[in-house]
Structure formats: C-alpha cells, structure tokens
Motif scaffolding. Structure first.
Motif, short mmCIF file in Angstrom:
data_model
loop_
_atom_site.label_atom_id
_atom_site.label_comp_id
_atom_site.label_asym_id
_atom_site.label_seq_id
_atom_site.Cartn_x
_atom_site.Cartn_y
_atom_site.Cartn_z
N CYS A 1 0.88 -1.18 0.00
CA CYS A 1 0.00 0.00 0.00
C CYS A 1 0.90 1.22 0.00
N CYS B 1 0.42 3.64 3.40
CA CYS B 1 1.06 3.39 4.70
C CYS B 1 2.24 2.44 4.56
N CYS C 1 -7.24 -0.82 2.31
CA CYS C 1 -6.03 -1.29 2.97
C CYS C 1 -6.40 -1.77 4.37
N CYS D 1 -4.40 1.24 6.81
CA CYS D 1 -4.77 2.68 6.78
C CYS D 1 -6.17 2.91 6.23
#
Ligand code: ZN
Length: 233
Positions: free
Chosen positions: A199, A202, A223, A226
């Motif tokens: 991701c 983050c 995600c 996050c």
C-alpha cells in the motif's frame, strides 16, 4: 473502468481543485493595497502637510517683517524729517529707531530660517513623491499580474468542477461517501496505488487475498491498515 480506477481519476481532479483553490486564495490575499504603498502615500501626505504649515507660518513672519519695517520707517521719518528739534526728543527717537531696527533684524533672521526650512521640506516632499511613484508603478504591475492569475484560476476551477461532475456521476453514492470520508481523514489521499504488493499510503505489505481482490478492480477494497481504497493500475 474499474471502480478503483474511477475513484483514482476522481481524486486527481479533486487534488487539482484543492490546489487551484489554495492558489486562488493566496492570490486574492495579495490583491489590494500593500503596506509599502500605504506607507509611501502617508509619507507624501505628511510632507505636504508639514510644507503647508511651514508656508503659513512663513507668511506670518513676512507680515511681521513688513510691520517692523514700517515702524522703523515711521520713526526715522520723524527723526530726520526736521519737524522735531528738541535734542532730548531727538535722542529718544534715535533710541526708538535703534530698538526697532534690532527687532526688525530678529524678524528678518527668523524669516531666513523659515525660507531654509521650506526649501528643505520641498525637497523632502519631492523625494517622497518620487518614491511613491516608484512603489505605485511596481504595485500596479503586480496587481495586473495577480488579476490575470485570478481570472485564469477561476476559469480553471469552472472546468475542473465540470470534470468532477462528469467523473463522479457514474459512481455509487455510498462509495462516494466513503471516498469523501477517507479524503477528509487522510489529507486528500483516499485512493492509493499498490506497488510491489505494498500500500503506497502506509507502506505495509498487503495480504495476498486483499491483493487479489484489489486486482480484480470491481469492488472497493481498502487497505487493512490505513483503510485507504487500493488501486492496482
Ligand atoms: Zn495502507
């Protein structure tokens, strides 16, 4: 287009709108008179006022000089006119004439001082006027530039709003609500790309099951850390 791609495109438009709005606000804050201009104009006003007051008091002193001169002339006329012959009286007139001449010299000195001050103030005023003219010149140019920028940004925003309308029109209302919520919480980045299984919001490595769902692109996949919406391009 897959939903994540649709949302990513929408976010690009929204980011451009945010940037254009922030730039427009900054431009609008710079429009109007600057402190430099206000100060330069006030300086000219102050010098004009000082000069006006000096010229006025110069006229008073000129009047006092004229008056002192005519007093001297009147006493001297008596003194030398031949009508007064008494030595004591003549001596008195002579003393008067000397005293009045002394007063006249004082007034004349005062007048000279005033004339010097007026000249100094005139030169200070000319300098202040030249400085103001220069400040006005560069300020005027800047304001013209800023007005041009403002017009361009406003036109750009109209176009961006149109694009936003077109882009968001086909997206489901609930998905848009989630997108808005995440944009609000995540400083404008609700949708992030997935690169090398990570991701990009983050930077965690995503579980394989999440990655596979995100790759299909037909569902909104967030995600696990996050909560941002994942976009595999
Ligand atoms: Zn994340």
């Amino acid at each position: 287009m897959a939903i994540a791609a649709e949302l990513y495109a929408l976010q690009e438009i929204d980011s451009a709108i945010d940037l254009a709005r922030a730039t427009l606000t900054a431009v609008e804050e710079q429009l109007g008179e600057t402190e430099e201009l206000v100060t330069a104009r006030a300086a000219v006003e102050d010098h004009r006022e000082a000069l006006r007051a000096l010229r006025e008091s110069q006229r008073d002193v000129e009047w006092q000089v004229d008056e002192a001169r005519s007093h001297v002339a009147a006493v001297e006329k008596k003194l030398y006119g031949g009508t007064v012959r008494n030595p004591k009286e003549l001596e008195g007139l002579n003393d008067d004439a000397n005293m009045l001449k002394g007063q006249l010299r004082l007034r004349e000195d005062e007048l000279l001082n005033h004339m010097v001050k007026v000249e100094e103030e005139e030169s200070a005023l000319r300098q202040a006027e030249a400085a103001l003219k220069e400040v006005e010149g560069s300020w005027g140019g800047e304001q013209k530039d800023l007005m041009g920028q403002k017009k361009r940004l406003e036109a750009e925003l109209v176009e961006l709003e149109k694009s936003r309308q077109a882009q968001s029109g086909s997206i489901d209302g609930h998905v848009l609500e989630l997108y808005d919520l995440l944009r609000d919480r995540r400083q404008g980045r609700a949708v992030v790309k997935v690169e090398r299984g990570m991701c990009q919001g983050c930077r965690i490595s995503l579980p394989m099951s999440v990655l596979q769902k995100a790759r299909s692109g037909f569902d909104v996949v967030q995600c696990v850390s996050c909560e941002r919406i994942l976009y595999v391009s």
